[in-house]
Scaffold this motif. Structure first.
Motif, PDB file in Angstrom:
ATOM      1  N   ALA A  86       0.809  -1.218   0.000  1.00 36.83           N
ATOM      2  CA  ALA A  86       0.000   0.000   0.000  1.00 36.83           C
ATOM      3  C   ALA A  86       0.850   1.279   0.000  1.00 36.83           C
ATOM      4  N   VAL A  87       2.113   1.170   0.375  1.00 32.84           N
ATOM      5  CA  VAL A  87       2.976   2.360   0.355  1.00 32.84           C
ATOM      6  C   VAL A  87       3.225   2.756  -1.100  1.00 32.84           C
ATOM      7  N   VAL A  88       2.844   3.965  -1.453  1.00 29.93           N
ATOM      8  CA  VAL A  88       2.984   4.415  -2.846  1.00 29.93           C
ATOM      9  C   VAL A  88       4.030   5.524  -3.001  1.00 29.93           C
ATOM     10  N   LYS A  89       4.481   6.080  -1.888  1.00 32.75           N
ATOM     11  CA  LYS A  89       5.494   7.140  -1.984  1.00 32.75           C
ATOM     12  C   LYS A  89       6.270   7.210  -0.678  1.00 32.75           C
ATOM     13  N   VAL A  90       7.584   7.344  -0.806  1.00 31.11           N
ATOM     14  CA  VAL A  90       8.466   7.526   0.346  1.00 31.11           C
ATOM     15  C   VAL A  90       9.237   8.822   0.128  1.00 31.11           C
ATOM     16  N   SER A  91       9.137   9.734   1.087  1.00 32.95           N
ATOM     17  CA  SER A  91       9.829  11.019   1.007  1.00 32.95           C
ATOM     18  C   SER A  91      10.695  11.184   2.246  1.00 32.95           C
ATOM     19  N   ALA A  92      11.702  12.061   2.140  1.00 34.24           N
ATOM     20  CA  ALA A  92      12.612  12.275   3.270  1.00 34.24           C
ATOM     21  C   ALA A  92      13.044  13.736   3.308  1.00 34.24           C
ATOM     22  N   ARG A  93      13.474  14.154   4.487  1.00 33.07           N
ATOM     23  CA  ARG A  93      14.002  15.508   4.660  1.00 33.07           C
ATOM     24  C   ARG A  93      14.771  15.575   5.972  1.00 33.07           C
ATOM     25  N   ASN A  94      15.506  16.645   6.122  1.00 32.44           N
ATOM     26  CA  ASN A  94      16.108  16.979   7.411  1.00 32.44           C
ATOM     27  C   ASN A  94      15.104  17.835   8.170  1.00 32.44           C
ATOM     28  N   GLY A  95      14.994  17.629   9.459  1.00 34.46           N
ATOM     29  CA  GLY A  95      14.008  18.371  10.248  1.00 34.46           C
ATOM     30  C   GLY A  95      14.189  19.872  10.203  1.00 34.46           C
ATOM     31  N   ASN A  96      15.389  20.343   9.802  1.00 36.67           N
ATOM     32  CA  ASN A  96      15.629  21.776   9.709  1.00 36.67           C
ATOM     33  C   ASN A  96      15.133  22.369   8.401  1.00 36.67           C
ATOM     34  N   ASP A  97      14.720  21.512   7.467  1.00 35.78           N
ATOM     35  CA  ASP A  97      14.222  21.967   6.165  1.00 35.78           C
ATOM     36  C   ASP A  97      12.723  21.731   6.068  1.00 35.78           C
TER      37      ASP A  97
END
Length: 350
Positions: free
Chosen positions: A90-101
């Motif tokens: 069911a996962v269709v998208k994985v995104s990431a970031r740094n908490g400061n951004d």
């Protein structure tokens, strides 16, 4: 293996960590056995498969479910492991970031969900963001293919923690101590007020074009202090501080901020302008805004640096006054303005 290779390996350390905090989610089945917080920590359900408590289950089973999770340490990611224990796919998208951004970077995406009848560890490679430090992940989940809950037990972030950041901070601290200590100093600067600042030629010439050119005029065998004109002791100290540590001190008077902004170009240190302006933004208030506005204008004295008009600072003052007109217009500072300066300010604010 060479000594330099050993140093490189010691600089990077493989780090595996589980979710430490849930930041946001679309829905949850309940607030305990199938809550969003069940995704925190290591597996509680996997490798078992089924509608089993201990995993995050959505409340609405919709196409636009999501969860945002955070990890304790930011790393340069290698892979993301998603432990799916009920209706995987069911996962269709994985995104990431740094908490400061604020901006998310897409790591992986698929146009449609599917479903599988067994638990799995869904591994997402992070080759497209391996050069960026991250500590937050967003999973977008589409439950329509399953028509039911799509449960996620936990998420593991695998990456590399660099010790370079801590090493750099230690180096910056050591260099700052060197700036404060004149032991073995091989060059001395004398300001207009006759104050002396000691320093080190190799550091300054290798990190700043201005000093590299200056030392061509004053060779090493020159034992006399080098005269530095048209800049205050405090501002010149901040320039040296920046050359040594790549930052200026975080708390400065607005007058020094303006002086640094005016001198940044002459010293070929444009980042100082930005840093000083950021401090100025934090300093501005109803008491000093008029003075900052006046001091940002061109001066009539002989110092060429004072003739530089700081439009960024002027615009900052205008925006502040527009939001606080009544308080500023009633202040003593505005009453001390010349007629021409007051007219100019009013025209800009209107």
């Amino acid at each position: 293996m060479t000594e330099s290779n050993n140093d490189t390996l010691q600089t990077w350390k493989r780090d595996e960590q589980w979710v430490s905090r849930v930041i946001q989610y679309s829905s949850q089945y309940n607030d305990n056995t199938w809550s969003a917080n069940q995704i925190i920590g290591p597996p509680k359900v996997y490798p078992r498969y089924g509608d089993l408590n201990g995993a995050w289950a959505q409340g609405h089973r919709a196409a636009d479910e999501y969860i945002i999770v955070e990890f304790e340490r930011a790393v340069f990611p290698d892979q993301i492991d998603i432990y799916e224990t009920y209706n995987p796919g069911a996962v269709v998208k994985v995104s990431a970031r740094n908490g400061n951004d604020n901006d998310w970077i897409t790591v992986w995406e698929t146009p449609s969900p599917h479903t599988e009848a067994h638990s799995r560890i869904f591994t997402v490679p992070c080759s497209n963001i391996s050069s960026r430090e991250i500590n937050q992940i967003r999973l977008d989940v589409n439950c329509t293919a399953a028509g039911s809950w799509c449960e996620i037990d936990c998420v593991k972030l695998v990456g590399y923690a660099s010790h370079r950041g801590s090493s750099y901070k230690e180096l910056a601290t050591n260099l700052k101590q060197l700036l404060l200590n004149d032991y073995l100093a091989d060059v001395f600067f004398q300001l207009d007020d006759e104050q002396i600042i000691p320093s080190y030629r190799n550091i300054l010439s290798s990190r700043c074009i201005y000093f590299e050119q200056l030392f061509d005029e004053y060779p090493l065998d020159n034992n006399q202090p080098i005269r530095i004109k048209n800049i205050s002791y405090e501002a010149f100290y901040q320039i040296l501080h920046f050359i040594y540590t790549e930052t200026i001190e975080p708390v400065l008077p607005y007058t020094i901020c303006l002086e640094l902004m005016r001198n940044a170009e002459e010293y070929y240190l444009s980042p100082i302008y930005n840093e000083a302006f950021m401090i100025l933004k934090k300093l501005i208030n109803k008491i000093n805004v008029v003075n900052i506005f006046v001091d940002s204008q061109s001066s009539s004295n002989d110092n060429q640096q004072d003739k530089i008009i700081l439009n960024d600072a002027i615009n900052l003052c205008v925006e502040f006054i527009q939001k606080n007109r009544r308080d500023v217009y009633q202040s003593e500072q505005i009453q001390s303005l010349t007629k021409d300066m007051l007219l100019q300010l009013i025209q800009l604010v209107l």
